[in-house]
Design an enzyme around this catalytic site. Structure first.
Site, PDB file in Angstrom:
ATOM      1  N   SER A 202      23.692  59.603  58.016  1.00  0.00           N
ATOM      2  CA  SER A 202      23.549  59.217  59.420  1.00  0.00           C
ATOM      3  C   SER A 202      24.546  59.930  60.335  1.00  0.00           C
ATOM      4  O   SER A 202      25.701  60.170  59.951  1.00  0.00           O
ATOM      5  CB  SER A 202      23.787  57.705  59.528  1.00  0.00           C
ATOM      6  OG  SER A 202      24.008  57.328  60.857  1.00  0.00           O
TER       7      SER A 202
ATOM      8  N   GLU B  51      26.012  58.516  62.517  1.00  0.00           N
ATOM      9  CA  GLU B  51      27.076  57.529  62.698  1.00  0.00           C
ATOM     10  C   GLU B  51      28.326  57.950  61.900  1.00  0.00           C
ATOM     11  O   GLU B  51      29.433  57.531  62.228  1.00  0.00           O
ATOM     12  CB  GLU B  51      26.544  56.167  62.241  1.00  0.00           C
ATOM     13  CG  GLU B  51      27.385  54.968  62.577  1.00  0.00           C
ATOM     14  CD  GLU B  51      27.551  54.622  64.062  1.00  0.00           C
ATOM     15  OE1 GLU B  51      26.753  55.082  64.897  1.00  0.00           O
ATOM     16  OE2 GLU B  51      28.505  53.898  64.359  1.00  0.00           O
TER      17      GLU B  51
ATOM     18  N   TYR C  61      29.587  50.317  58.799  1.00  0.00           N
ATOM     19  CA  TYR C  61      28.349  51.015  58.433  1.00  0.00           C
ATOM     20  C   TYR C  61      28.621  52.520  58.278  1.00  0.00           C
ATOM     21  O   TYR C  61      28.226  53.135  57.279  1.00  0.00           O
ATOM     22  CB  TYR C  61      27.281  50.774  59.511  1.00  0.00           C
ATOM     23  CG  TYR C  61      26.070  51.660  59.394  1.00  0.00           C
ATOM     24  CD1 TYR C  61      25.034  51.355  58.516  1.00  0.00           C
ATOM     25  CD2 TYR C  61      25.945  52.819  60.176  1.00  0.00           C
ATOM     26  CE1 TYR C  61      23.911  52.174  58.409  1.00  0.00           C
ATOM     27  CE2 TYR C  61      24.828  53.638  60.079  1.00  0.00           C
ATOM     28  CZ  TYR C  61      23.816  53.321  59.191  1.00  0.00           C
ATOM     29  OH  TYR C  61      22.712  54.136  59.084  1.00  0.00           O
TER      30      TYR C  61
HETATM   31  P1  NAP Z   1      15.476  49.789  58.615  1.00  0.00           P
HETATM   32  O1  NAP Z   1      14.239  49.730  59.437  1.00  0.00           O
HETATM   33  O2  NAP Z   1      16.588  48.841  58.878  1.00  0.00           O
HETATM   34  O3  NAP Z   1      15.027  49.642  57.081  1.00  0.00           O
HETATM   35  C1  NAP Z   1      15.961  49.389  56.062  1.00  0.00           C
HETATM   36  C2  NAP Z   1      15.216  49.133  54.768  1.00  0.00           C
HETATM   37  O4  NAP Z   1      16.174  48.832  53.735  1.00  0.00           O
HETATM   38  C3  NAP Z   1      14.253  47.931  54.818  1.00  0.00           C
HETATM   39  O5  NAP Z   1      13.121  48.234  54.050  1.00  0.00           O
HETATM   40  C4  NAP Z   1      15.068  46.842  54.134  1.00  0.00           C
HETATM   41  O6  NAP Z   1      14.292  45.806  53.582  1.00  0.00           O
HETATM   42  C5  NAP Z   1      15.743  47.665  53.048  1.00  0.00           C
HETATM   43  N1  NAP Z   1      16.915  47.006  52.449  1.00  0.00           N
HETATM   44  C6  NAP Z   1      18.006  46.532  53.076  1.00  0.00           C
HETATM   45  N2  NAP Z   1      18.868  46.008  52.184  1.00  0.00           N
HETATM   46  C7  NAP Z   1      18.299  46.152  50.956  1.00  0.00           C
HETATM   47  C8  NAP Z   1      18.690  45.807  49.639  1.00  0.00           C
HETATM   48  N3  NAP Z   1      19.842  45.190  49.398  1.00  0.00           N
HETATM   49  N4  NAP Z   1      17.863  46.122  48.619  1.00  0.00           N
HETATM   50  C9  NAP Z   1      16.677  46.737  48.852  1.00  0.00           C
HETATM   51  N5  NAP Z   1      16.244  47.080  50.091  1.00  0.00           N
HETATM   52  C10 NAP Z   1      17.039  46.796  51.124  1.00  0.00           C
HETATM   53  O7  NAP Z   1      16.108  51.257  58.674  1.00  0.00           O
HETATM   54  P2  NAP Z   1      15.429  52.640  59.145  1.00  0.00           P
HETATM   55  O8  NAP Z   1      15.646  52.797  60.603  1.00  0.00           O
HETATM   56  O9  NAP Z   1      14.089  52.759  58.567  1.00  0.00           O
HETATM   57  O10 NAP Z   1      16.423  53.681  58.451  1.00  0.00           O
HETATM   58  C11 NAP Z   1      16.202  54.131  57.122  1.00  0.00           C
HETATM   59  C12 NAP Z   1      17.510  54.652  56.546  1.00  0.00           C
HETATM   60  O11 NAP Z   1      17.998  55.724  57.358  1.00  0.00           O
HETATM   61  C13 NAP Z   1      18.649  53.635  56.503  1.00  0.00           C
HETATM   62  O12 NAP Z   1      19.420  53.914  55.372  1.00  0.00           O
HETATM   63  C14 NAP Z   1      19.448  53.919  57.751  1.00  0.00           C
HETATM   64  O13 NAP Z   1      20.780  53.505  57.582  1.00  0.00           O
HETATM   65  C15 NAP Z   1      19.310  55.429  57.828  1.00  0.00           C
HETATM   66  N6  NAP Z   1      19.390  56.034  59.156  1.00  0.00           N
HETATM   67  C16 NAP Z   1      18.607  55.547  60.160  1.00  0.00           C
HETATM   68  C17 NAP Z   1      18.653  56.155  61.414  1.00  0.00           C
HETATM   69  C18 NAP Z   1      17.789  55.678  62.539  1.00  0.00           C
HETATM   70  O14 NAP Z   1      18.071  56.058  63.688  1.00  0.00           O
HETATM   71  N7  NAP Z   1      16.745  54.916  62.276  1.00  0.00           N
HETATM   72  C19 NAP Z   1      19.504  57.270  61.605  1.00  0.00           C
HETATM   73  C20 NAP Z   1      20.258  57.729  60.544  1.00  0.00           C
HETATM   74  C21 NAP Z   1      20.191  57.118  59.309  1.00  0.00           C
HETATM   75  P3  NAP Z   1      13.745  44.587  54.502  1.00  0.00           P
HETATM   76  O15 NAP Z   1      12.531  45.133  55.208  1.00  0.00           O
HETATM   77  O16 NAP Z   1      13.439  43.532  53.510  1.00  0.00           O
HETATM   78  O17 NAP Z   1      14.835  44.242  55.460  1.00  0.00           O
HETATM   79  O1  G4F Z   2      20.404  51.013  68.904  1.00  0.00           O
HETATM   80  P1  G4F Z   2      21.755  50.878  68.340  1.00  0.00           P
HETATM   81  O2  G4F Z   2      22.112  49.583  67.713  1.00  0.00           O
HETATM   82  O3  G4F Z   2      21.936  52.077  67.329  1.00  0.00           O
HETATM   83  P2  G4F Z   2      23.233  52.800  66.703  1.00  0.00           P
HETATM   84  O4  G4F Z   2      24.408  51.928  66.721  1.00  0.00           O
HETATM   85  O5  G4F Z   2      23.360  54.133  67.361  1.00  0.00           O
HETATM   86  O6  G4F Z   2      22.791  52.971  65.165  1.00  0.00           O
HETATM   87  C1  G4F Z   2      21.507  53.487  64.842  1.00  0.00           C
HETATM   88  O7  G4F Z   2      21.578  54.888  64.757  1.00  0.00           O
HETATM   89  C2  G4F Z   2      22.414  55.394  63.687  1.00  0.00           C
HETATM   90  C3  G4F Z   2      22.368  56.919  63.781  1.00  0.00           C
HETATM   91  O8  G4F Z   2      23.393  57.359  64.624  1.00  0.00           O
HETATM   92  C4  G4F Z   2      21.852  54.890  62.383  1.00  0.00           C
HETATM   93  F1  G4F Z   2      22.551  55.421  61.341  1.00  0.00           F
HETATM   94  C5  G4F Z   2      21.906  53.380  62.357  1.00  0.00           C
HETATM   95  O9  G4F Z   2      21.318  52.924  61.126  1.00  0.00           O
HETATM   96  C6  G4F Z   2      21.078  52.857  63.509  1.00  0.00           C
HETATM   97  O10 G4F Z   2      19.727  53.179  63.262  1.00  0.00           O
HETATM   98  O11 G4F Z   2      22.854  51.156  69.481  1.00  0.00           O
HETATM   99  C7  G4F Z   2      22.838  52.342  70.239  1.00  0.00           C
HETATM  100  C8  G4F Z   2      23.859  52.223  71.377  1.00  0.00           C
HETATM  101  C9  G4F Z   2      25.251  51.770  70.897  1.00  0.00           C
HETATM  102  O12 G4F Z   2      26.216  52.560  71.533  1.00  0.00           O
HETATM  103  C10 G4F Z   2      25.363  50.335  71.393  1.00  0.00           C
HETATM  104  O13 G4F Z   2      26.687  49.913  71.694  1.00  0.00           O
HETATM  105  O14 G4F Z   2      23.412  51.205  72.285  1.00  0.00           O
HETATM  106  C11 G4F Z   2      24.512  50.402  72.643  1.00  0.00           C
HETATM  107  N1  G4F Z   2      24.005  49.104  73.088  1.00  0.00           N
HETATM  108  C12 G4F Z   2      24.156  48.588  74.335  1.00  0.00           C
HETATM  109  N2  G4F Z   2      23.605  47.367  74.406  1.00  0.00           N
HETATM  110  C13 G4F Z   2      23.353  48.192  72.341  1.00  0.00           C
HETATM  111  C14 G4F Z   2      23.095  47.099  73.172  1.00  0.00           C
HETATM  112  N3  G4F Z   2      22.934  48.229  71.045  1.00  0.00           N
HETATM  113  C15 G4F Z   2      22.246  47.148  70.580  1.00  0.00           C
HETATM  114  N4  G4F Z   2      21.795  47.170  69.306  1.00  0.00           N
HETATM  115  N5  G4F Z   2      21.991  46.048  71.359  1.00  0.00           N
HETATM  116  C16 G4F Z   2      22.391  45.979  72.657  1.00  0.00           C
HETATM  117  O15 G4F Z   2      22.157  44.991  73.348  1.00  0.00           O
END
Ligand code: NAP
Ligand code: G4F
Length: 344
Positions: free
Chosen positions: A132, A134, A155
């Site tokens: 990520s 992050e 995280y």
């Molecule tokens: P998500 O929607 O939160 O999905 C997470 C998945 O992990 C869900 O299927 C969840 O199951 C499963 N999970 C959580 N804890 C588990 C456990 N203990 N054992 C087995 N399964 C478990 O995340 P996403 O946005 O699809 O992201 C996919 C991956 O990419 C994650 O690793 C995230 O950290 C990473 N990532 C995401 C972003 C982004 O912007 N979306 C960016 C960079 C990296 P449930 O459905 O049961 O909760």
């Molecule tokens: O949508 P966010 O919670 O995503 P964040 O923290 O960037 O993390 C996501 O992206 C990562 C990749 O860089 C992934 F690895 C991670 O798994 C996840 O998918 O927050 C985005 C921004 C933050 O700066 C937060 O402080 O939005 C700001 N924010 C402002 N108000 C808020 C809110 N975030 C959330 N969730 N809720 C609010 O009300």
């Protein structure tokens, strides 16, 4: 022709659902790990359901959890996948401050449990780690593959551990193991407490008179928001190369949370300033202020390029929220409230 087998952890998540669609289109046999819950948690993949009695079935789900190494080993022995896409994690940054130990256990140790299971079983498979942006945290943008990590949350710290575990297994055991360092990617399937989905949902509900305002935290944070459906193609491409390597995946553009809100509300003819309120509950003990990815290596080596940029993403997410609301706008239809803890 032999059919390739893929195993996806996190198949029920946002990315897992898009990746499953992509791999089924490519004629893979897809196996997904689903954790047992007291309610159904497969809504994002239910449209892909196949009757298990059908001989042609290509999609299989299995119970399992990242905390259970024995189960990971038995699943690998049973499925014998050619490719593993490790997407499962506790993926919410704000929640990771409340549950740092759990996040370390699933998001960090979960990766090494899986890598060690592959090694124990002796599987010659390819492994994708969902790393990520992050991990870059406080490092100034634009961030690329050689930018030093400076994580700002439990995280982010857990993802750095998992990143290095993946590289270590590649170096130590010659595994084909890669890190996809993905910047934020969103979609109508995004979890409802991530900021883009929260804003898109609010804009649609405010437009249709279901609520008046939405509470947010830091509006100044900047992110590089892409479209999840396009990012899963990059995951697949990373596992099709001759040599394993790590890649940044991003759009290269930067927008603030405020900009995102402006785009969503403007799309339904509203002014965000009339509806967005501040709640300090949504602030983080340490924030990541500015993430913008330089994905030139992925463009060059994988031929991957995004086509959907943040303004269009905001519009498509709001449209997806509006659709069911307009359909069910029969007077008297009860609206459901969520009882999930308000961490996001
Ligand atoms: P998500 O929607 O939160 O999905 C997470 C998945 O992990 C869900 O299927 C969840 O199951 C499963 N999970 C959580 N804890 C588990 C456990 N203990 N054992 C087995 N399964 C478990 O995340 P996403 O946005 O699809 O992201 C996919 C991956 O990419 C994650 O690793 C995230 O950290 C990473 N990532 C995401 C972003 C982004 O912007 N979306 C960016 C960079 C990296 P449930 O459905 O049961 O909760
Ligand atoms: O949508 P966010 O919670 O995503 P964040 O923290 O960037 O993390 C996501 O992206 C990562 C990749 O860089 C992934 F690895 C991670 O798994 C996840 O998918 O927050 C985005 C921004 C933050 O700066 C937060 O402080 O939005 C700001 N924010 C402002 N108000 C808020 C809110 N975030 C959330 N969730 N809720 C609010 O009300």
């Amino acid at each position: 022709m032999t059919v390739k087998k893929a195993l996806i952890t996190g198949i029920t998540g946002q990315d897992g659902s898009y990746l499953t669609e992509l791999l089924l289109q490519k004629n893979y046999q897809v196996h997904g790990i689903v954790r047992r819950a007291s309610t159904f948690n497969t809504q994002r993949i239910d449209h892909l359901y196949q009757d298990p009695h059908d001989k042609e079935i290509q999609l299989f789900t299995h119970y399992g959890d990242l905390s259970d190494s024995t189960r990971l080993v038995s699943l690998l022995e049973q499925v014998q996948p050619d490719e593993i896409y490790h997407l499962a994690a506790q993926s919410h940054v704000r929640v990771s401050f409340d549950e740092p130990e759990f996040t370390g256990n699933t998001t960090g140790l979960g990766t090494i449990r899986l890598l060690e299971a592959i090694r124990t079983v002796g599987l010659p498979c390819r492994f994708y780690q969902a790393s990520s942006s992050e991990m870059f945290g406080a490092a100034p943008p634009p961030q690329h593959e050689d930018t030093p990590f400076h994580p700002r949350s439990p995280y982010g710290v857990a993802k750095v551990y998992a990143y290095w575990a993946t590289r270590n297994y590649r170096e130590a055991y010659g595994m084909y193991a890669v890190n996809g360092i993905l910047f934020n990617h969103e979609s109508p399937r995004r979890g409802p407490t991530f900021v883009t989905r929260k804003i898109a949902t609010a804009a649609a509900r405010i437009k249709t008179g279901l609520q008046d305002s939405v509470y947010l935290g830091n509006l100044d944070a900047r992110r590089d928001w892409g479209y999840a459906a396009e990012y899963v193609e990059a995951m697949w491409l990373m596992l099709q190369q001759e040599q394993p390597d790590d890649y940044v995946i991003a759009t290269g553009t930067s927008y603030s949370v405020r900009d995102f809100a402006e785009h969503c509300f403007a799309h339904v003819g509203l002014d965000w300033r009339d509806h967005v309120r501040f709640d300090e509950r949504y602030l983080r003990p340490s924030e990541v202020e500015d993430l913008v990815g330089d994905a030139s290596k992925a463009h060059r080596m994988l031929g991957w390029k995004p086509t959907t940029h943040t303004p269009e993403l905001a519009r498509l997410m709001v449209d997806a929220e509006l659709k069911p609301l307009l359909r069910s706008s029969i007077p008297g239809t009860p609206q459901r409230a969520s009882l999930a803890p308000t961490a996001g």
